[in-house]
Structure formats: structure tokens, C-alpha cells
Design a protein around this motif. Sequence first.
Motif: not given
Length: 339
Positions: A50-75
Motif C-alpha cells: 500500500l502507498p503512504n497513508l494518513n495513519l495518525g496524522f489527524t486526530s482531534f476536532l477533525d470535522g472542520a478547521p478550527p477557525s472557520g473560513p480562510g487559509w490554513y498552513p499546517t506542518q
Amino acid sequence: MARKTDATRRTIRGILRRYLSGRVRRRAAGASTTLAALLGAAEPARAYDLPNLNLGFTSFLDGAPPSGPGWYPTQYLQVYSAGRLTDNRGRSLGLPRQDVSVLASLTQLLYVSPVKVGPGALGLDIILPAIPYSSTDDGLNGAALKAQQGFGDLLIGPFIQFDPIMGEKGPVFLGRFEAQMILPTGRYDPTAAVTPGSNYFSFNPYVAGTLFLTPDWTVSARFHYLWNASNDRPNVGFGPTVFSTQAGQALHANFASEYSVTKELKLGVNGYWLQQISDTLANGVAVPGRRERVFALGPGALWALNKDNFLFFNAYYEFGAQNRPEGQRYTMRWVGHFN
């Protein structure tokens, strides 16, 4: 000295023939395919087929970005280590050592637009993974396992961020659907056990949601389906007569629950699950006994630095692995926001 060297070489060749024959050859072939660190990416992890997958990269409050509309840079930064590679019954492979270590990095830019489509807003998600460090130790001086570093496969996905379902005390449910695609742009080495790219296209859509049990207590989950196209440069572990492979379909999910200890700090538990649901194909023929599976659980924390900057910390301890490495993951993620 020459006789001694020749004798040593003959001994090593004998060991390799033993490990690469019969059932053990099939196991070692699995070990010689890519190990999913993460991303993805999972996957790593990449693990086996299988290819690289999202295993554990995302977790809490995953249903929406935390601050509403706009740009979200993430590292993201994720450290993965495993001391065991498993076969289709969850047993360790027949290698003297089975150590794998990977440092994975994901750089993400997510945009939630003001454009509305029905009950949601359109958005776009772009992720560039990389493996700046990786290593393997097979106890055979690298004869069976080799690690590569470099940029991974680009992930891109249009999504719909659904309007929140509100209650008397605030949001009750947040949800999103994304048609995520994994493009074969990363570095790929068919001889390596750890390689950043997969050399094939994958379709990896998901639905994500967060349920507010109370204003301070939430449960989140993200459910992925995975379909993979053919690889025209298969890993050498398949043998010289295999000219094309197609990794099987899979389901995988991240899940988490957290409670607000203070206004800034949330503590909780998190986990993930992966199950391959169809056989890998080699030259168009199903290869039984290669389906991958793994579970993981661990603690996590979310720290809100301010309304536009957030830090996530998650630890995962794997169990029940089949045809995959089994180890530990530690993830740190920074999420920013601007309009």
C-alpha cells in the motif's frame, strides 16, 4: 584472506537463499516492498504493497478547521519506529533484525472558500510529504532492507466543508467530504524497503466528522476508502517475471476523543485502523496472503496558542499488524490560520 572472504560470501549467499525461498521468500518480498511511514500518509508509514497513508496524522476536532473560513498552513512531523515486520498471520518475518525508523514531514495548505454549494463551502487541500530521514537494519548488512529519503507523492483534494449543525450551547456536529488523490510525483526506488513515492496513482476520498457530546467533550473520526492504479515498476521483491502490480483496495480510519481541561488545553485518546479488503495483483493475477492490517491507540493533546495557532501532540502504539511493520508513531502538528 581471499579464501576467507570467498567463504564469507558463500555463507551470506546461503543465508539469503534460505530467506528468499518458499514461504520465507514471500514474506521477505513483503518486507522488501515499500513501508508506509506515514502520511500519508500513511503509510509512514509505506508498508509492503500500500502507498503512504494518513495513519495518525489527524486526530482531534477533525470535522472542520478550527477557525472557520480562510487559509490554513499546517506542518506535520512524525517519527515512526518498528522492530517487527509481520507476515499474513501476524508473525515476525524470518530476518535476523527487522528495525525500521522513519522521520516523516508533511507540509499542507488548506483553503476554505466563501463559495457555497448547497449546505457547505468549497475548499482545496494540498499536501507535500517528505522523508528527510529513514533507516533499516535487517541484520544482513542491508541485503534485504534498504531505506531511501526524499519528497513523497503530492496529495491534492477538493472538498466540501459542511455548515455546522448547531444546538442551544453551540455546535453539535461538524463534517467534511474530500475527494483526495495521491499523485505519483515522489522519489521511488523499486529496490528499497522505505521509499517516499509509490510510482502509481491512488484515489483516497474520505468523510470526517466531529460530534460534540458536550461543549467540552468531542468525538472525531475520519473514514477513508483507498483505490490504487497499477505500478509499472514493481518492487524487486516480486521477482523478475512480474512487470506490473496493483495494490489492493483498503479502508482506513483515524479516530479521537478529547476533553477541555482548560480553555487552551485539551487532553484525550486517539487511534487508527487499516484493513486491506482486496488482494494485490501481480501481472493481473491475485496474490493471496498479502492483505495488510493494523490497529493503534495512544494519548494525545491539543494546545490552542491563540485563536489562529494550534499545536497537536499524538502518540500511537500499534498492535494486531498483519503484512506490515508493527511499532510506534509520535506526531506533532502545527495549524495556523489567516484570511
